[in-house]
Every structure is written in C-alpha cells, then in structure tokens.
Design an enzyme around this catalytic site. Structure first.
Site, PDB file in Angstrom:
ATOM      1  CG  ASP A  43     -13.198  14.584  57.226  1.00 34.56           C
ATOM      2  OD1 ASP A  43     -14.234  14.405  57.897  1.00 34.56           O
ATOM      3  OD2 ASP A  43     -12.072  14.205  57.601  1.00 34.56           O
ATOM      4  CD  GLU A  79     -18.445  21.677  60.130  1.00 33.76           C
ATOM      5  OE1 GLU A  79     -19.197  20.769  60.505  1.00 33.76           O
ATOM      6  OE2 GLU A  79     -17.205  21.613  60.182  1.00 33.76           O
ATOM      7  CG  ASP A  81     -15.522  18.667  57.680  1.00 32.96           C
ATOM      8  OD1 ASP A  81     -16.528  18.982  58.326  1.00 32.96           O
ATOM      9  OD2 ASP A  81     -14.860  17.629  57.910  1.00 32.96           O
TER      10      ASP A  81
END
Ligand code: ZN
Length: 268
Positions: free
Chosen positions: A214, A135, A51
């Site tokens: 996170d 991501e 992340d």
C-alpha cells in the site's frame, strides 16, 4: 436557537437560503450563509499520497497507516436488533411507528459517526500538507461488488474524499484525484510493472525496491498527482477559481436532541 455558530453574528442579508430538514431525532433548520470561509494557512512544503484500502482506512506515501473504524459493523448488531423489533410490531400501530423511529435514530447515529470520522481525518490531512493525492475511485461501481460492499461503505471513503476536497478549498490546499490504474503494480522506484495478486502484501522489485504494497501504491499516487500538476498546470486554477467557496452552510438546531453534528456540515 442552539448551535455551534453564532447566527446573530451574520447580517440578515447574508442568509441566502433556509432549509428545514426532518431527521429521526428531530427537525433541523439549515441557514445557507454567504460568507468567506477561507482559512489562511502557511505552506507546509509537504505533499502526500493516500492509498485507501480495506484493511487500513488509508496508507500514506510516508508509510503511515490510519486504522479502519468499524462503526458500521459495530452498529450492525444494534441495527438488526431494532429492525427485528420493527418487524414484530403490528403494521400501522403506534408501537411500530415508535420502533421505526428508534431504528432511524440508530442509522442516523452511525452515519454521523462515519461522517465525523471522515471529516476529522480529512481536516488533519489537509492542514498538514500542501498537496494531497488520492485515487479517483468510482466508489459506486466498487460498491456493486457485493463482497466488498460492506467494508467499502464502512470505511466511508466517499465522505472522506468529499471532506478532503471541502477542506482543500477552504484552506487553499491542492487536492488531486488520480487515475488509480496499476498504482499497486508499478514499482514506485523504477517504474517497472511488478504483478501481484490482492493477497501479496509486499512489493518487491528487481531494482531492489522493497515496500509495503500500500505504501508503494501511495507513492505512485503522489507521483502521478505531481506529474499531472507539472503537465497541465491549469487545474490548480480550477481548484481555486471554480465554484462558490464563499458560501457555507451553517446548521442551527431548532428542536434538538443531538447537537453535536451540524457544525458547518454541507451534508446534513
Ligand atoms: Zn523497481
């Protein structure tokens, strides 16, 4: 010729393209060489989700964090200083040209620091994991948001991702970019949606799951990637069959001042 790769090692007909590049600190000559760069690595039986953030460079699904380098911020003062020097010089003057060159070198130095940092981290992550999930951020869109722009550029996520994918291909590891929607809101343990604002740093769910915000997101990212693999099963093929991995760029410096950064960089 000076460089980190021995060019004479490669037969002449493997050199497919030669490119001359001018940078503030000199001229570079890139040789694009058709050669198998794959590295055989043993499986680690480890998977990881990353992340990326503003506070940390990334937090992984094991709860480890990688701190954010601040090359850009640090270098910013120097950049401003050199920028001022440029604007004080008379237009068209030799001194102005010199000042512009100095400024250019500063920019170059900072961008190379960022690139090296991203590359070093990416290589490390790829070497220690069979699958790396992150991501699929539309970073260009994010950068439009001016408040965050500096930090996002700063952190060099974009370079990091490119290097992850580069080393993933090179070392036969799987890299997956997942849809980032709700990764920070969903509970990684039970799947419930736990709404939180940006300032809420801890994920606390009714199911008893309590994690750093996170870390929770990183686990969701990993789970999403593993889910994707299970469903389609084709993209691993895509990863390995598409593109031309047999070629890489070897940079060799002709007129050099800073020879530290050309090594195998496809992004000179
Ligand atoms: Zn839960």
């Amino acid at each position: 010729m000076i460089g980190t790769w021995d060019l004479a090692f490669y037969p002449e007909d493997t050199i497919k393209r030669v490119r001359l590049v001018r940078r503030a600190d000199g001229y570079y000559c890139q040789f694009c060489i058709s050669v198998d760069v794959k590295e055989e690595l043993h499986p680690t039986h480890k998977t990881i989700g990353l992340d990326v953030g503003l506070k940390e460079f990334y937090t992984d699904s094991m709860g480890q964090t990688e701190p954010n380098p601040r090359f850009y911020r640090q270098g910013e003062k120097r950049l401003k200083f050199h920028q001022r020097r440029v604007s004080r010089k008379k237009k068209g003057s030799t001194n102005r040209k010199k000042a512009i060159n100095k400024l250019g070198r500063k920019h170059l130095k900072i961008s190379r620091q960022r690139e090296e940092h991203a590359k070093r981290l990416a290589r490390c992550v790829i070497q220690s994991n069979d699958l790396v999930a992150y991501e699929d951020l539309r970073i260009k869109n994010l950068v439009k948001n001016h408040c965050l722009a500096k930090s996002i550029n700063d952190a060099g996520w974009y370079q990091f991702r490119r290097w992850l994918e580069y080393f993933g291909k090179k070392m036969g590891r799987v890299t997956v970019a997942v849809n980032p929607a709700y990764t920070s809101q969903i509970c990684s343990n039970c799947g419930a949606v736990v709404k939180k604002s940006l300032s809420t740093r801890t994920h606390v769910c009714a199911c008893g799951c309590q994690l750093d915000r996170d870390e929770n997101a990183a686990i969701n990212i990993l789970n999403r990637a593993l889910g994707t693999v299970g469903h389609t099963g084709t993209w691993i093929l895509d990863q390995n069959a598409s593109g031309d991995f047999s070629s890489t760029v070897v940079g060799v410096i002709l007129h050099q001042q800073d020879e530290s950064l050309i090594e195998e960089s496809p992004y000179l």
